[in-house]
Design a protein around this motif. Structure first.
Motif, PDB file in Angstrom:
ATOM      1  N   ALA A  25      10.928  -8.766  -8.326  1.00 42.92           N
ATOM      2  CA  ALA A  25      10.357  -9.894  -7.186  1.00 42.92           C
ATOM      3  C   ALA A  25      11.241  -8.258  -6.323  1.00 42.92           C
ATOM      4  CB  ALA A  25      11.619 -10.534  -7.225  1.00 42.92           C
ATOM      5  N   THR A  26      12.043  -7.708  -6.846  1.00 44.52           N
ATOM      6  CA  THR A  26      12.572  -7.076  -5.742  1.00 44.52           C
ATOM      7  C   THR A  26      12.051  -5.427  -5.408  1.00 44.52           C
ATOM      8  OG1 THR A  26      14.860  -6.476  -7.314  1.00 44.52           O
ATOM      9  CG2 THR A  26      14.907  -8.459  -5.162  1.00 44.52           C
ATOM     10  N   ALA A  27      11.787  -5.134  -6.356  1.00 44.02           N
ATOM     11  CA  ALA A  27      10.623  -3.440  -6.278  1.00 44.02           C
ATOM     12  C   ALA A  27      10.383  -3.252  -4.805  1.00 44.02           C
ATOM     13  CB  ALA A  27       9.734  -3.511  -7.471  1.00 44.02           C
ATOM     14  N   SER A  28      10.118  -4.088  -4.043  1.00 45.15           N
ATOM     15  CA  SER A  28       9.663  -2.995  -2.707  1.00 45.15           C
ATOM     16  C   SER A  28      10.733  -2.717  -2.289  1.00 45.15           C
ATOM     17  CB  SER A  28       8.745  -4.272  -2.216  1.00 45.15           C
ATOM     18  OG  SER A  28       9.892  -5.347  -1.463  1.00 45.15           O
ATOM     19  N   GLN A  29      11.663  -3.179  -2.030  1.00 45.46           N
ATOM     20  CA  GLN A  29      13.141  -2.233  -1.777  1.00 45.46           C
ATOM     21  C   GLN A  29      14.019  -1.756  -2.549  1.00 45.46           C
ATOM     22  OE1 GLN A  29      13.464  -4.158   1.552  1.00 45.46           O
ATOM     23  NE2 GLN A  29      11.662  -5.095   0.744  1.00 45.46           N
ATOM     24  N   GLN A  30      13.459  -1.016  -3.150  1.00 44.98           N
ATOM     25  CA  GLN A  30      13.513   0.148  -3.946  1.00 44.98           C
ATOM     26  C   GLN A  30      13.200   1.426  -3.049  1.00 44.98           C
ATOM     27  OE1 GLN A  30      12.325   0.231  -8.314  1.00 44.98           O
ATOM     28  NE2 GLN A  30      13.814  -2.171  -8.077  1.00 44.98           N
ATOM     29  N   ASN A  31      14.481   2.214  -2.553  1.00 46.03           N
ATOM     30  CA  ASN A  31      13.915   3.312  -1.848  1.00 46.03           C
ATOM     31  C   ASN A  31      13.177   3.092  -0.557  1.00 46.03           C
ATOM     32  OD1 ASN A  31      14.089   6.570  -0.991  1.00 46.03           O
ATOM     33  ND2 ASN A  31      13.068   6.827  -2.465  1.00 46.03           N
ATOM     34  N   PRO A  32      12.370   2.209  -0.182  1.00 47.39           N
ATOM     35  CA  PRO A  32      11.962   1.626   0.810  1.00 47.39           C
ATOM     36  C   PRO A  32      12.051   2.482   2.024  1.00 47.39           C
ATOM     37  CG  PRO A  32      14.024   0.484   1.323  1.00 47.39           C
ATOM     38  CD  PRO A  32      13.862   1.071   0.058  1.00 47.39           C
ATOM     39  N   THR A  33      10.827   2.460   2.681  1.00 49.16           N
ATOM     40  CA  THR A  33      11.060   2.958   4.046  1.00 49.16           C
ATOM     41  C   THR A  33      11.208   2.192   4.826  1.00 49.16           C
ATOM     42  OG1 THR A  33       8.415   4.118   3.840  1.00 49.16           O
ATOM     43  CG2 THR A  33       8.903   4.287   5.935  1.00 49.16           C
ATOM     44  N   SER A  34      12.525   2.792   6.129  1.00 46.16           N
ATOM     45  CA  SER A  34      12.582   2.005   7.368  1.00 46.16           C
ATOM     46  C   SER A  34      10.862   1.500   8.135  1.00 46.16           C
ATOM     47  CB  SER A  34      13.138   2.384   8.158  1.00 46.16           C
ATOM     48  OG  SER A  34      12.522   3.158   9.143  1.00 46.16           O
ATOM     49  N   THR A  35      11.292  -0.080   8.398  1.00 40.28           N
ATOM     50  CA  THR A  35      10.409  -0.764   9.289  1.00 40.28           C
ATOM     51  C   THR A  35      10.134   0.080   9.925  1.00 40.28           C
ATOM     52  OG1 THR A  35      12.683  -2.416   9.955  1.00 40.28           O
ATOM     53  CG2 THR A  35      10.862  -3.216   8.364  1.00 40.28           C
ATOM     54  N   THR A  36      11.365  -0.088  11.332  1.00 40.85           N
ATOM     55  CA  THR A  36      11.189   1.085  12.182  1.00 40.85           C
ATOM     56  C   THR A  36      10.272   2.171  11.943  1.00 40.85           C
ATOM     57  OG1 THR A  36      13.324   0.489  13.029  1.00 40.85           O
ATOM     58  CG2 THR A  36      12.448   2.336  14.159  1.00 40.85           C
ATOM     59  N   ALA A  37       9.987   3.035  11.073  1.00 43.12           N
ATOM     60  CA  ALA A  37       9.472   3.956  10.976  1.00 43.12           C
ATOM     61  C   ALA A  37       7.423   3.641  10.564  1.00 43.12           C
ATOM     62  CB  ALA A  37      10.404   4.887   9.566  1.00 43.12           C
ATOM     63  N   PHE A  38       7.783   3.290  10.010  1.00 42.04           N
ATOM     64  CA  PHE A  38       6.480   2.472   9.440  1.00 42.04           C
ATOM     65  C   PHE A  38       6.489   2.216  10.881  1.00 42.04           C
ATOM     66  CE2 PHE A  38       4.111  -1.404   7.834  1.00 42.04           C
ATOM     67  CZ  PHE A  38       3.122  -0.606   7.652  1.00 42.04           C
ATOM     68  N   ALA A  39       6.744   0.891  11.316  1.00 42.24           N
ATOM     69  CA  ALA A  39       5.570   0.711  12.786  1.00 42.24           C
ATOM     70  C   ALA A  39       5.353   1.539  13.902  1.00 42.24           C
ATOM     71  CB  ALA A  39       6.952  -0.681  13.353  1.00 42.24           C
ATOM     72  N   ARG A  40       6.478   2.234  13.232  1.00 48.20           N
ATOM     73  CA  ARG A  40       5.845   3.507  14.933  1.00 48.20           C
ATOM     74  C   ARG A  40       5.016   4.358  14.106  1.00 48.20           C
ATOM     75  NH1 ARG A  40      10.570   6.021  14.931  1.00 48.20           N
ATOM     76  NH2 ARG A  40      11.415   4.861  16.091  1.00 48.20           N
ATOM     77  N   GLN A  41       4.441   4.167  12.999  1.00 46.50           N
ATOM     78  CA  GLN A  41       3.380   5.223  12.061  1.00 46.50           C
ATOM     79  C   GLN A  41       2.183   4.756  12.608  1.00 46.50           C
ATOM     80  OE1 GLN A  41       4.436   7.126   8.110  1.00 46.50           O
ATOM     81  NE2 GLN A  41       6.480   7.115   8.785  1.00 46.50           N
ATOM     82  N   LEU A  42       2.366   3.207  12.177  1.00 47.85           N
ATOM     83  CA  LEU A  42       1.263   2.486  12.199  1.00 47.85           C
ATOM     84  C   LEU A  42       0.401   2.027  13.491  1.00 47.85           C
ATOM     85  CD1 LEU A  42      -0.969   0.603  10.212  1.00 47.85           C
ATOM     86  CD2 LEU A  42       0.887  -1.546  10.621  1.00 47.85           C
ATOM     87  N   THR A  43       1.674   2.001  14.672  1.00 46.33           N
ATOM     88  CA  THR A  43       1.471   1.689  16.142  1.00 46.33           C
ATOM     89  C   THR A  43       0.302   3.014  16.414  1.00 46.33           C
ATOM     90  OG1 THR A  43       3.392   0.408  15.992  1.00 46.33           O
ATOM     91  CG2 THR A  43       1.956   1.100  18.485  1.00 46.33           C
ATOM     92  N   ALA A  44       0.976   3.930  16.160  1.00 43.90           N
ATOM     93  CA  ALA A  44       0.613   4.800  16.969  1.00 43.90           C
ATOM     94  C   ALA A  44      -0.817   5.096  16.110  1.00 43.90           C
ATOM     95  CB  ALA A  44       1.107   6.729  15.938  1.00 43.90           C
ATOM     96  N   GLN A  45      -1.565   4.882  14.697  1.00 41.04           N
ATOM     97  CA  GLN A  45      -2.690   5.212  14.254  1.00 41.04           C
ATOM     98  C   GLN A  45      -3.575   4.063  15.415  1.00 41.04           C
ATOM     99  OE1 GLN A  45      -3.374   5.705  10.063  1.00 41.04           O
ATOM    100  NE2 GLN A  45      -1.085   6.118   9.694  1.00 41.04           N
ATOM    101  N   LEU A  46      -3.039   2.426  15.108  1.00 39.43           N
ATOM    102  CA  LEU A  46      -3.586   1.682  15.731  1.00 39.43           C
ATOM    103  C   LEU A  46      -4.218   1.848  17.028  1.00 39.43           C
ATOM    104  CD1 LEU A  46      -1.738  -1.656  14.171  1.00 39.43           C
ATOM    105  CD2 LEU A  46      -3.727  -0.319  13.202  1.00 39.43           C
ATOM    106  N   LEU A  47      -3.535   3.072  17.226  1.00 42.97           N
ATOM    107  CA  LEU A  47      -4.060   3.021  19.171  1.00 42.97           C
ATOM    108  C   LEU A  47      -4.616   3.982  19.246  1.00 42.97           C
ATOM    109  CD1 LEU A  47      -0.062   1.810  21.015  1.00 42.97           C
ATOM    110  CD2 LEU A  47      -2.085   0.308  20.528  1.00 42.97           C
ATOM    111  N   SER A  48      -4.539   4.535  18.176  1.00 46.62           N
ATOM    112  CA  SER A  48      -5.667   5.891  18.371  1.00 46.62           C
ATOM    113  C   SER A  48      -7.214   5.485  17.834  1.00 46.62           C
ATOM    114  CB  SER A  48      -5.295   7.284  18.062  1.00 46.62           C
ATOM    115  OG  SER A  48      -4.531   6.662  16.555  1.00 46.62           O
ATOM    116  N   GLN A  49      -7.410   6.713  16.878  1.00 46.67           N
ATOM    117  CA  GLN A  49      -8.334   6.004  16.509  1.00 46.67           C
ATOM    118  C   GLN A  49      -8.364   6.171  14.633  1.00 46.67           C
ATOM    119  OE1 GLN A  49     -11.540   6.032  17.675  1.00 46.67           O
ATOM    120  NE2 GLN A  49     -10.778   6.770  19.748  1.00 46.67           N
ATOM    121  N   PRO A  50      -7.635   5.361  13.773  1.00 46.49           N
ATOM    122  CA  PRO A  50      -7.144   4.022  12.984  1.00 46.49           C
ATOM    123  C   PRO A  50      -8.187   4.611  12.174  1.00 46.49           C
ATOM    124  CG  PRO A  50      -7.489   2.073  13.993  1.00 46.49           C
ATOM    125  CD  PRO A  50      -7.896   3.758  14.713  1.00 46.49           C
ATOM    126  N   SER A  51      -7.743   4.312  10.633  1.00 43.44           N
ATOM    127  CA  SER A  51      -9.159   4.531   9.352  1.00 43.44           C
ATOM    128  C   SER A  51      -9.628   3.039   9.093  1.00 43.44           C
ATOM    129  CB  SER A  51      -8.874   5.536   8.465  1.00 43.44           C
ATOM    130  OG  SER A  51      -8.497   6.379   8.361  1.00 43.44           O
TER     131      SER A  51
END
Length: 274
Positions: free
Chosen positions: A213-239
């Motif tokens: 149940a808590t596996a996703s919180q083992q050495n996770p990427t920060s939400t800020t870094a994730f959201a920044r990377q994802l937004t950059a892709q979504l606003l350009s030419q995403p896969s």
């Protein structure tokens, strides 16, 4: 109709949804932030932010949201289906109500929202529907079968929508995060409350069930870094499929390259099922 970009993001009270909301606002996109309780965004005031009461499992909320966006803007450029729920635990212990809630939130709701907002998406003439899936939808792990199944179903829904919405120039993008820092682990643990008692067939496996149940919180990427990377892709030419976050390659790699007996052996050993 002006040139302002409009986005609806569901599940914005915390975690990935809130971080994506902030990144979209930073990029001058007007955001409708879907939350079950609008007071949860009192600390996020912004001139182009509109909190909107939206329980994605309620038809009235979906209809009201779609009507407001259509009336005020006539279009929707981004629909991000992020709101989710995880019913963790052995499938043999889950109630019909838990299974229904799992699929209602993670599968039915994204379809219903896309249906309700289709006229606004078509009007944008280059809209994007972004479904937040999971690498857990690629390789199923023990004690998370319902959650994994719902994400696999969402991936399949996205594949169909990607083809079916193409005639209206609507892109459908599936995001498959790895481990992302959020309250997901706490919420998953909460879903186990009262599930595994001393009489349960799986009482001896309670530590492994809680660990999953808590596996996703083992050495996770920060939400800020994730959201920044994802937004950059979504606003350009995403896969069409985007994988981001800590460990986002591990489960897809195992599913693709390891024979079933070897995968089962690894997972069985990890979760004490051998």
């Amino acid at each position: 109709m002006d040139d302002t970009k409009i986005a609806l993001i569901t599940g914005c009270s915390s975690g990935i949804g809130k971080a994506l909301m902030q990144e979209f606002l930073h990029n001058h996109i007007k955001v409708y932030a879907g939350v079950r309780n609008v007071h949860s965004l009192q600390d996020s005031e912004h001139q182009v932010l509109t909190p909107i009461a939206l329980d994605v499992t309620k038809e009235d909320d979906i209809a009201r949201c779609a009507e407001e966006i259509s009336r005020r803007h006539g279009k929707l450029d981004y629909l991000i289906n992020n709101a989710g729920f995880a019913a963790m635990g052995p499938l043999m212990e889950l109630s019909t109500e838990q299974l229904e809630r799992q699929f209602h939130t993670n599968v039915y709701a994204p379809v219903r929202l896309t249906q309700a907002l289709l006229p606004s998406l078509k009007a944008a003439n280059n809209a994007k529907v972004i479904n937040i899936g999971s690498v857990s939808g690629i390789l199923t792990t023990p004690f998370s079968g319902a959650y994994c199944a719902s994400k696999a179903a969402l991936h399949s829904v996205s594949d169909a929508l990607r083809l079916e919405l193409a005639p209206w120039n609507i892109r459908v993008i599936t995001v498959q995060p790895g481990a992302i820092e959020s309250s997901f682990g706490d919420n998953s643990l909460a879903s186990l409350d009262g599930l595994i008692d001393d009489e349960s067939e799986y009482a001896a496996f309670k530590p492994q069930i809680e660990a999953r149940a808590t596996a996703s919180q083992q050495n996770p990427t920060s939400t800020t870094a994730f959201a920044r990377q994802l937004t950059a892709q979504l606003l350009s030419q995403p896969s069409d499929v985007i994988r981001l976050g800590s460990g986002s390659w591990i489960l897809p790699w195992m599913q693709r390259w390891l024979p079933t007996p070897i995968r089962d052996g690894i997972l069985g050993k990890k979760f004490g099922l051998k």
